[in-house]
Design a protein around this motif. Sequence first.
Motif, PDB file in Angstrom:
ATOM      1  N   MET A 169      -3.296  35.747  30.955  1.00  0.00           N
ATOM      2  CA  MET A 169      -2.716  34.547  30.286  1.00  0.00           C
ATOM      3  C   MET A 169      -2.585  34.716  28.793  1.00  0.00           C
ATOM      4  SD  MET A 169      -4.238  30.701  30.181  1.00  0.00           S
ATOM      5  CE  MET A 169      -3.311  29.221  29.256  1.00  0.00           C
ATOM      6  N   GLY A 170      -3.891  35.156  28.281  1.00  0.00           N
ATOM      7  CA  GLY A 170      -3.925  35.614  26.791  1.00  0.00           C
ATOM      8  C   GLY A 170      -2.995  36.560  26.289  1.00  0.00           C
ATOM      9  N   GLN A 171      -2.678  37.553  26.881  1.00  0.00           N
ATOM     10  CA  GLN A 171      -1.854  38.492  26.549  1.00  0.00           C
ATOM     11  C   GLN A 171      -0.330  38.134  26.695  1.00  0.00           C
ATOM     12  OE1 GLN A 171      -2.012  42.057  25.643  1.00  0.00           O
ATOM     13  NE2 GLN A 171      -0.334  41.158  24.921  1.00  0.00           N
ATOM     14  N   SER A 172       0.162  37.142  27.737  1.00  0.00           N
ATOM     15  CA  SER A 172       1.247  36.734  27.694  1.00  0.00           C
ATOM     16  C   SER A 172       1.660  35.678  26.652  1.00  0.00           C
ATOM     17  CB  SER A 172       1.536  35.992  28.920  1.00  0.00           C
ATOM     18  OG  SER A 172       0.862  35.074  29.266  1.00  0.00           O
ATOM     19  N   ARG A 173       0.735  35.081  26.256  1.00  0.00           N
ATOM     20  CA  ARG A 173       0.852  34.090  24.847  1.00  0.00           C
ATOM     21  C   ARG A 173       0.996  34.490  23.933  1.00  0.00           C
ATOM     22  NH1 ARG A 173       0.980  32.129  29.941  1.00  0.00           N
ATOM     23  NH2 ARG A 173       0.622  29.861  30.118  1.00  0.00           N
ATOM     24  N   ILE A 174       0.218  35.883  23.509  1.00  0.00           N
ATOM     25  CA  ILE A 174       0.521  36.596  22.381  1.00  0.00           C
ATOM     26  C   ILE A 174       1.808  37.135  21.991  1.00  0.00           C
ATOM     27  CG2 ILE A 174      -0.363  38.694  21.099  1.00  0.00           C
ATOM     28  CD1 ILE A 174      -3.184  37.909  22.064  1.00  0.00           C
TER      29      ILE A 174
END
Length: 492
Positions: free
Chosen positions: A339-344
Amino acid sequence: MRFKKPLDTLLQEAAETGQGTLKRTLGSFNLVTMGIGAIIGAGLFSLTGLAAANNAGPAVTISFIIGAIGCAFAGLCYAEFASMIPIAGSAYTYSYATMGEFVAWIIGWDLVLEYALGAATVSISWSQYLVKFLHYFDIQIPPQLTMSPWESVTMADGAVVHGYFNLPAVFIIVCLSLLLIRGSKESAFVNNTLVILKVAVVLVFIAVGWQFIKAENHTPYIPKNTGTFGEFGWSGIFRGAGVVFFAFIGFDAVSTAAQEAKDPKRGMPIGIIGSLVVCTLLYVLFSHVMTGIANYTEFKGSAAPVAIAIAKTPYAWLQEGIIIAILAGYTSVILVMLMGQSRIFFTMSKDGLLPKVFSSVHPKFQTPYKANLFFAVFVSLFAAFVPVNIVGEMVSIGTLFAFVLVCIGVMVMRKSDPNTPRPFRAPWVPFVPVAGILICLSMMVALPLDTWIRLAVWMLLGLIIYFAYSKHHSLIRKGVVVVPKDPQPPMA
């Protein structure tokens, strides 16, 4: 320092709602469990054993304390930024506002090491625990399908089998990527359930295992250095801290969900600091018990040290249930990292530094679904073909680098924007950020040389992409001011 993203523009983007934006569904409790979900995972159940066997011995508890101190300083800086600039992107966004586009690109590219490779690292350990669990039911996955091509195992008949690729690791990554596409609210519900199971396992292990600690396993508590830097002694403790530092990356993953938080100015500091405090205490107690039950030398080469420790107690029959909960715990870590990677990448794409495909939002679910699909493939490749120790060390150095830049950014913004409202203020500036920088840098220095070489190669690749594509598509460089559309009610 040129081409900084104006703070007013960032705040306007944070206020956007409606079509093409992320959906605000996460409360403070969800943010805390999101942090815990990312923190308690491979660093505790897997890398703890590796750091104890190869670097620190029983003093891996001190490694965790050193890592926690560095995280505490960095965490306070993250909390100030996350409440002040409640937008997805984490350290990338903060760097863009304080140190300019070039530094922001470097940290955004670096964060791929933290989140994407973090998910890959945990999925590899998830695979090993799954194989162990299925073994209890006489279900065997061919070893060639549970290892990278660079790994091998000696069978009972003496035959040496080399891996093809890690199929279970790929399976869990693809499943969770599809869940993330479905929506943040649904993903948060699954994560909350998994976190409850995971914390219960940690508490049960500490309570049950404490009575089986053997003093001889903690003697000497700090094994004598072998003569090689990083192999036991105090240098080993610091190298161990650099390795297990991976275990603390969950608190900054909370900041990537700022645009999906209902009340980010209040929820972000609670989620970041709350999850860090809870998990640090559990880490120290857990590692002390684990190295007390079994001698640290027995963990060498194993990504499942908890199972080894449990086998030393009369409660070995509990392994099946505990491994189920550990699998659940690992699952929550992978979920938050993906989730964090896609948001960055969503935020970098919105700024023009990456292709628009990464900021494409699903018309129904309001999630960056194309970014999720991309990382389902990208992370799967690392999980399938790269050994866990190499991936884990790359994650640690990438995380430490991000923390250093966030600490610098707080000091820069205190000078450049002293009057901007800060719902949460990091105390004792500049002491806190300077201390965070020094501790994080010391752990980076303690990591092996080949890890630095991989970081340099990765950053060189990032610079090539920046100068070939990102620099020419940057909205800031083009003089485009991103003004949000008239607010619309969120989609159902």
